[in-house]
Design a protein around this motif. Structure first.
Motif, PDB file in Angstrom:
ATOM      1  N   GLU A  32       0.817  -1.217   0.000  1.00  0.00           N
ATOM      2  CA  GLU A  32       0.000   0.000   0.000  1.00  0.00           C
ATOM      3  C   GLU A  32       0.849   1.264   0.000  1.00  0.00           C
ATOM      4  O   GLU A  32       0.393   2.305  -0.467  1.00  0.00           O
ATOM      5  N   LYS A  33       2.078   1.175   0.480  1.00  0.00           N
ATOM      6  CA  LYS A  33       2.844   2.400   0.727  1.00  0.00           C
ATOM      7  C   LYS A  33       4.112   2.533  -0.095  1.00  0.00           C
ATOM      8  O   LYS A  33       4.603   3.658  -0.297  1.00  0.00           O
ATOM      9  N   ILE A  34       4.675   1.415  -0.549  1.00  0.00           N
ATOM     10  CA  ILE A  34       5.903   1.497  -1.345  1.00  0.00           C
ATOM     11  C   ILE A  34       5.867   0.446  -2.445  1.00  0.00           C
ATOM     12  O   ILE A  34       5.146  -0.551  -2.355  1.00  0.00           O
ATOM     13  N   GLY A  35       6.660   0.672  -3.465  1.00  0.00           N
ATOM     14  CA  GLY A  35       6.862  -0.297  -4.527  1.00  0.00           C
ATOM     15  C   GLY A  35       8.343  -0.610  -4.652  1.00  0.00           C
ATOM     16  O   GLY A  35       9.179  -0.043  -3.924  1.00  0.00           O
ATOM     17  N   GLU A  36       8.685  -1.479  -5.583  1.00  0.00           N
ATOM     18  CA  GLU A  36      10.085  -1.873  -5.704  1.00  0.00           C
ATOM     19  C   GLU A  36      10.979  -0.692  -6.069  1.00  0.00           C
ATOM     20  O   GLU A  36      12.171  -0.671  -5.752  1.00  0.00           O
ATOM     21  N   TYR A  38      11.097   2.106  -4.799  1.00  0.00           N
ATOM     22  CA  TYR A  38      11.501   2.885  -3.627  1.00  0.00           C
ATOM     23  C   TYR A  38      12.847   2.422  -3.061  1.00  0.00           C
ATOM     24  O   TYR A  38      13.468   3.142  -2.283  1.00  0.00           O
ATOM     25  N   PHE A  39      13.284   1.228  -3.442  1.00  0.00           N
ATOM     26  CA  PHE A  39      14.534   0.679  -2.910  1.00  0.00           C
ATOM     27  C   PHE A  39      15.720   1.172  -3.730  1.00  0.00           C
ATOM     28  O   PHE A  39      15.681   1.183  -4.957  1.00  0.00           O
ATOM     29  N   ILE A 102       9.481   1.762   6.705  1.00  0.00           N
ATOM     30  CA  ILE A 102       8.866   2.242   5.461  1.00  0.00           C
ATOM     31  C   ILE A 102       9.026   3.758   5.328  1.00  0.00           C
ATOM     32  O   ILE A 102       9.352   4.281   4.256  1.00  0.00           O
ATOM     33  N   ASP A 103       8.811   4.472   6.430  1.00  0.00           N
ATOM     34  CA  ASP A 103       8.950   5.936   6.403  1.00  0.00           C
ATOM     35  C   ASP A 103      10.358   6.353   5.996  1.00  0.00           C
ATOM     36  O   ASP A 103      10.551   7.302   5.241  1.00  0.00           O
ATOM     37  N   ARG A 109      14.009   8.005  -0.650  1.00  0.00           N
ATOM     38  CA  ARG A 109      13.660   8.069  -2.067  1.00  0.00           C
ATOM     39  C   ARG A 109      13.268   9.487  -2.470  1.00  0.00           C
ATOM     40  O   ARG A 109      13.644   9.975  -3.545  1.00  0.00           O
ATOM     41  N   ALA A 110      12.511  10.176  -1.603  1.00  0.00           N
ATOM     42  CA  ALA A 110      12.124  11.564  -1.887  1.00  0.00           C
ATOM     43  C   ALA A 110      13.353  12.455  -2.020  1.00  0.00           C
ATOM     44  O   ALA A 110      13.428  13.322  -2.904  1.00  0.00           O
ATOM     45  N   LEU A 111      14.357  12.238  -1.155  1.00  0.00           N
ATOM     46  CA  LEU A 111      15.588  13.019  -1.246  1.00  0.00           C
ATOM     47  C   LEU A 111      16.323  12.747  -2.557  1.00  0.00           C
ATOM     48  O   LEU A 111      16.884  13.672  -3.166  1.00  0.00           O
TER      49      LEU A 111
END
Length: 481
Positions: A32-36, A38-39, A102-103, A109-111
């Motif tokens: 619900e919160k991340i996908g691949e 994001y890694f 997760i956070d 990833r946002a950075l």
């Protein structure tokens, strides 16, 4: 000295370890919160993807099954071997803190995205002469998308509010609505196509749907013109192609001079050759991936060509089946991403499938074959007409006849157009089998009185006659003459 992009190996491994310890509870939360994507570490992306695939398939998940799945896919050694997978299981003592991990993964990833956007801005301003307006527009849209993605689904965000609190904050009075500062939706093409729209192009096979969709993509991505329809500024377009061979699509792009980085293609054959995947836009995972792609790259228009080849498992004539796709389309609208759906016409000439698809769209364009009655039968020739008027303008958009011809010597495609007389569109509908006065009025969005006037003119000219069943048909004698 190059500094590594922001990431946290420990947080990524904490997510994977939690998924292995408590797969039934924690994988659903992670999905619900991340996908691949994001890694940061490629091996972590691979393991996450495999665990989600096992979960989606309803298969048991533990060290043995996940290790074997990686081995069966020839991926085990590339992720660090069986020993590394086992180490993930023991990396965290409990899965209770997965929300925290997760956070961190989302934040890193946002950075990384901020850094990438900043580099793009620097590259743009270093061009001579720099286009400040376009750079500022890019920066505003890109950083807004990053902010949205970093918040959406995070455990401490607005999305976790209770519904009662959300309604209390969001309901406005008419007076408040009047004074509310709202950003106007930007025009994308002409006056009829704006950001966040969802619309249909439909026609019988071989009429020219893909040609029109591709010509629209070219105009949108370059800030050019298509006939009388001007694109005020170039925008990024994702063209999702579920039918055309890539070499033929490339020839058409080259012919239309659609070589720009603003125009992206997701072609079904290239996707399968490179990944073994088959795209199905009715699948929620594919929907999330396309949405993420749009937000991460600044795509403003998605063209789906076509519905029949891209959506599997949907029953065309059942309204409930449309719910597999409709929530996703509405989500894209809320994100101000416009969608153009290419679809087929049925034997009746109407758009194939349930009429529920038409409820929430902003406009519908039908293409009528104009080649069979033309003297010049080269290339593709069709008439465009709006069967559902655009919500974006009160002005009537006239029908146009388009003629696209490919020069055999250099491959270049010429596009000519002219406004079509309404009476000719009326006659074309009758040729296509729409012969009842009420049906003609509904199709052309005019009164039955207007239809009767046009019919009388055509009958006086000897081109039309009325049957005993009060239907119109072509005058065969006139056609032979």
């Amino acid at each position: 000295m190059n500094q590594a992009a922001p990431h946290s190996i420990e947080a990524e491994q904490g997510v994977l370890g939690s998924m292995l310890i408590s797969p039934r509870e924690k994988i659903a939360e992670c999905v619900e919160k991340i996908g691949e994507e994001y890694f940061y570490v490629p091996a972590h992306r691979t393991i996450y993807s495999v665990l989600v695939d096992l979960w989606n398939a309803g298969k048991p998940i533990d060290i043995i099954t996940s290790t074997q799945e990686l081995r069966d896919r020839d991926l085990l050694e590339s992720v660090g071997g069986a020993g590394f997978v086992t180490s993930l299981f023991t990396f965290v003592p409990t899965s209770a803190n997965v929300e925290y991990y997760i956070d961190i993964v989302r934040e890193k990833r946002a950075l990384r995205e901020v850094e990438a956007a900043a580099r793009e801005c620097l590259q743009r301003v270093s061009q001579r002469p720099p286009d400040i307006a376009k750079t500022l527009s890019f920066a505003a849209g890109r950083f807004a998308a990053i902010e949205h993605n970093s918040k959406n689904g995070s455990v401490d965000t607005e999305a976790k509010k209770k519904w009662g609190d959300a309604l209390n904050e969001s309901v406005v009075t008419a007076v408040e609505l009047h004074d509310l500062k709202l950003a106007p939706r930007e025009k994308l093409l002409g006056d009829w196509f704006s950001e966040g729209d969802c619309g249909f192009l439909f026609a019988a096979r071989g009429t020219g749907k893909t040609w029109l969709a591709l010509a629209m993509a070219q105009a949108l991505s370059t800030g050019g013109k298509l006939g009388d329809w001007k694109a005020p500024a170039p925008v990024k377009v994702l063209y999702v192609d579920g039918e055309m061979p890539p070499d033929l699509m490339r020839d058409r792009c080259d012919g239309l001079e659609a070589r720009t980085d603003n125009l992206q293609f997701l072609n079904h054959e290239i996707l399968f050759e490179r990944t073994g995947k088959v795209l199905n836009i009715a699948d929620s995972e594919a929907q999330r991936a396309i949405t993420a792609r749009c937000m991460n790259t600044g795509v403003k228009v998605v063209i789906l060509d076509n519905l029949s080849t891209l959506a599997s498992g949907m029953k065309e004539n059942e309204a409930d089946s449309w719910e597999l796709v409709n929530p996703w389309l509405l989500d894209l609208r809320r994100r101000k991403v416009a969608v153009v759906i290419v679809h087929h016409a049925g034997r009746s000439g109407e758009m194939r499938g349930t009429s529920k698809r038409e409820d929430s769209v902003f406009w519908i364009i039908a293409l009528d074959d104009a080649k069979k009655n033309a003297d010049d039968k080269r290339g593709t020739r069709f008439v465009t007409r709006f069967t559902k008027a655009s919500r974006n303008t009160q002005e009537e958009i006239p029908p146009y006849e388009w003629h696209l011809v490919t020069n055999n010597a250099n491959g270049k495609v010429s596009i000519s157009h002219e406004q079509t007389q309404t009476q000719e569109v009326f006659m074309q509908l009758i040729t296509d089998g729409v012969t009842d006065c009420a049906d003609l009025a509904e199709e052309m969005k005019v009164s039955k009185g207007a239809i009767s006037k046009w019919a009388k003119k055509m009958m006086d000219a000897g081109r039309l006659k009325k049957t005993n069943r009060k239907r119109y048909e072509l005058n065969d004698d006139s056609e032979r003459g």
